[in-house]
Design a protein around this motif. Structure first.
Motif, PDB file in Angstrom:
ATOM      1  N   LEU A   2       0.844  -1.185   0.000  1.00 14.01           N
ATOM      2  CA  LEU A   2       0.000   0.000   0.000  1.00 14.01           C
ATOM      3  C   LEU A   2       0.883   1.240   0.000  1.00 14.01           C
ATOM      4  O   LEU A   2       1.903   1.316   0.662  1.00 14.01           O
ATOM      5  CB  LEU A   2      -0.864   0.021   1.260  1.00 14.01           C
ATOM      6  N   ARG A  29      -6.334  -3.667  -8.369  1.00 17.79           N
ATOM      7  CA  ARG A  29      -7.049  -4.892  -8.696  1.00 17.79           C
ATOM      8  C   ARG A  29      -7.608  -4.759 -10.083  1.00 17.79           C
ATOM      9  O   ARG A  29      -8.151  -3.711 -10.431  1.00 17.79           O
ATOM     10  CB  ARG A  29      -8.188  -5.119  -7.704  1.00 17.79           C
ATOM     11  N   GLU A  35      -6.161  -0.578  -4.722  1.00 14.23           N
ATOM     12  CA  GLU A  35      -6.504  -1.396  -3.575  1.00 14.23           C
ATOM     13  C   GLU A  35      -7.130  -0.574  -2.463  1.00 14.23           C
ATOM     14  O   GLU A  35      -7.968  -1.067  -1.697  1.00 14.23           O
ATOM     15  CB  GLU A  35      -5.220  -2.089  -3.099  1.00 14.23           C
ATOM     16  N   GLU A  36      -6.719   0.703  -2.416  1.00 10.40           N
ATOM     17  CA  GLU A  36      -7.214   1.563  -1.320  1.00 10.40           C
ATOM     18  C   GLU A  36      -8.735   1.661  -1.333  1.00 10.40           C
ATOM     19  O   GLU A  36      -9.380   1.787  -0.299  1.00 10.40           O
ATOM     20  CB  GLU A  36      -6.623   2.980  -1.421  1.00 10.40           C
ATOM     21  N   PHE A  38     -10.905  -0.680  -2.195  1.00 14.06           N
ATOM     22  CA  PHE A  38     -11.479  -1.860  -1.549  1.00 14.06           C
ATOM     23  C   PHE A  38     -11.313  -1.782  -0.050  1.00 14.06           C
ATOM     24  O   PHE A  38     -12.228  -2.094   0.714  1.00 14.06           O
ATOM     25  CB  PHE A  38     -10.790  -3.117  -2.093  1.00 14.06           C
ATOM     26  N   GLN A  39     -10.121  -1.313   0.373  1.00 12.52           N
ATOM     27  CA  GLN A  39      -9.898  -1.196   1.812  1.00 12.52           C
ATOM     28  C   GLN A  39     -10.835  -0.173   2.425  1.00 12.52           C
ATOM     29  O   GLN A  39     -11.290  -0.321   3.550  1.00 12.52           O
ATOM     30  CB  GLN A  39      -8.436  -0.787   2.084  1.00 12.52           C
ATOM     31  N   PHE A  40     -11.099   0.864   1.630  1.00 13.99           N
ATOM     32  CA  PHE A  40     -11.951   1.928   2.127  1.00 13.99           C
ATOM     33  C   PHE A  40     -13.370   1.412   2.382  1.00 13.99           C
ATOM     34  O   PHE A  40     -14.019   1.766   3.364  1.00 13.99           O
ATOM     35  CB  PHE A  40     -11.936   3.064   1.107  1.00 13.99           C
ATOM     36  N   TYR A  42     -14.205  -1.770   2.823  1.00 14.60           N
ATOM     37  CA  TYR A  42     -14.270  -3.042   3.541  1.00 14.60           C
ATOM     38  C   TYR A  42     -15.003  -2.953   4.882  1.00 14.60           C
ATOM     39  O   TYR A  42     -15.829  -3.815   5.187  1.00 14.60           O
ATOM     40  CB  TYR A  42     -12.854  -3.594   3.732  1.00 14.60           C
ATOM     41  N   PRO A  43     -14.749  -1.907   5.711  1.00 14.90           N
ATOM     42  CA  PRO A  43     -15.412  -1.909   7.031  1.00 14.90           C
ATOM     43  C   PRO A  43     -16.946  -1.924   6.934  1.00 14.90           C
ATOM     44  O   PRO A  43     -17.622  -2.527   7.722  1.00 14.90           O
ATOM     45  CB  PRO A  43     -14.927  -0.622   7.673  1.00 14.90           C
ATOM     46  N   VAL A  47     -16.142  -7.883   1.938  1.00 17.53           N
ATOM     47  CA  VAL A  47     -15.307  -8.198   0.772  1.00 17.53           C
ATOM     48  C   VAL A  47     -16.059  -7.960  -0.526  1.00 17.53           C
ATOM     49  O   VAL A  47     -15.518  -7.510  -1.519  1.00 17.53           O
ATOM     50  CB  VAL A  47     -14.824  -9.666   0.838  1.00 17.53           C
TER      51      VAL A  47
END
Lengths: 228, 161
Positions: A2, A29, A35-36, A38-40, A42-43, A47
């Motif tokens: 990251l 991806r 990727e950020e 998806f991470q953003f 995710y919470p 997924v």
């Protein structure tokens, strides 16, 4: 990996030289979406969240005809297929080639630097060696002084020897002269005496002596036979 | 006799030979052969000539006063020692050599300091991967392009490309 935001202009200090760029770029991806994202999501959505978002968005665009399907769609599909296929197949090779070029460039620069360092080091060695050599100059002057001393000494001895030889030669000459004179006198006297004796031998005496000799020889031959 | 015996120092020719640089080997060899020739000549001569047997000659030679005269003159004879003209010159040369040596060593030390400085700069250089062109020009000033002399790209004579 990251991407933490690069720490530029975060502090008042000027970061020079700049910290090196990271080896690889930020992760993505499907080649498009970082990727950020998806991470953003995710919470909140787990997924599958971004995928649902993406599908829903696509269907909305298609169904409401906000994106119209026409010839260009087909062209775009074909072009994209070819492009993606090409990049997937030959991308790494091209990347390696570019990396190799870069490495060669850096390698050349490094070679120059190393050679410069080596040359400087040998130069320093040489200078130190020369200094060491120069310290030995005393030998030279000692040798020269020795030569001079030896020359003087040899000269002096030669002179003494010459004097001795000359004197001795003269004395020997005198002695030799005397000896020679004495010898010549003796020889002369002997010769004179012999001459006179021979002169005084009369013929009669000669005959007598010859007869006596023959008799002696006969006597001797008799005794000699017995010995053989 | 003391002045005659200028002490002949033993010279370590091996150590001397080590210190001779290659371009002066011929001169060194010449010096060595000369030295050896001189010492051989010196060794061949006896230190004192043998004594003359005056008694024998006095008995042998008939002429009366000759031997006595010779003996008197011989013992009165004093052989002059050869005069040493060169040692002073050699000492002067040595002093001068000491001076030039000191200068040379000074210059040499200055050069070594320069080299050391360069070496330090090269050793503490940042790796090429992290350099900009400005940094490169700092470390290797010959790579700097002269934009005043050659204002148009490529800023150097075409032959140098």
């Amino acid at each position: 990996v990251l991407h933490a935001t690069r720490p530029l202009h975060t502090t008042q200090q000027c970061l020079a030289p700049l910290p090196p760029l990271p080896e690889k770029g930020g992760e993505v991806r499907h080649g498009l979406i970082p990727e950020e994202f998806f991470q953003f999501l995710y919470p909140k959505t787990g997924v599958t969240g971004p995928y649902m978002l993406g599908t829903g968005l696509l269907l909305y665009l298609l169904s409401k005809e906000i994106y119209v399907i026409n010839h260009e769609t087909v062209a775009a599909a074909c072009i994209l297929t070819v492009l993606i296929y090409g990049i997937k197949k030959y991308g790494p090779a091209v990347g390696e080639f570019a990396d190799k070029l870069n490495e060669e460039k850096i390698g050349r620069a490094l070679a120059v630097k190393n050679e410069a360092i080596k040359n400087l080091e040998t130069a320093i060695e040489q200078e130190k060696k020369e200094q060491w050599r120069v310290e030995g100059r005393n030998y030279l002057f000692d040798a020269k002084r020795n030569n001079v001393a030896m020359l003087l000494e040899a000269n002096y001895r030669e002179r003494m020897l010459m004097v001795y030889n000359e004197v001795k030669k003269r004395l020997d000459y005198q002695v030799a002269m005397q000896n020679l004179k004495r010898q010549r006198e003796q020889d002369h006297m002997i010769q004179w005496v012999e001459k006179n004796v021979i002169q005084s031998i009369t013929p009669q005496q000669q005959k007598d002596s010859i007869t006596k000799c023959i008799l002696d020889l006969k006597a001797l031959s008799k005794s000699a036979q017995a010995a053989v | 006799m003391a002045s005659r015996r200028a002490a002949i120092k033993a010279i370590d020719w091996a150590a001397f030979a080590e210190r001779v640089p290659a371009n002066q080997k011929a001169m060194f060899n010449a010096l060595k052969t000369r030295s050896d020739a001189l010492s051989a000549r010196l060794a061949a001569l006896p230190e004192k000539p043998p004594a003359i047997d005056w008694a024998h000659y006095k008995a042998a030679v008939a002429k009366a006063g000759m031997v006595d005269e010779f003996q008197k003159k011989f013992s009165a004879l004093k052989i002059p020692e050869p005069v040493d003209t060169q040692t002073a010159k050699i000492d002067a040369q040595e002093k001068e050599a000491a001076k030039t040596t000191a200068e040379y060593v000074q210059a040499s030390k200055a050069r070594i300091a320069e080299y050391e400085q360069q070496l330090q700069k090269l050793r503490s250089m940042i790796p090429f991967e992290q350099m900009t062109f400005e940094d490169l020009h700092e470390v290797f000033p010959e790579t700097r392009l002269d934009k005043e002399k050659y204002p148009y790209w490529p800023h150097k004579p075409i032959a140098d490309l």
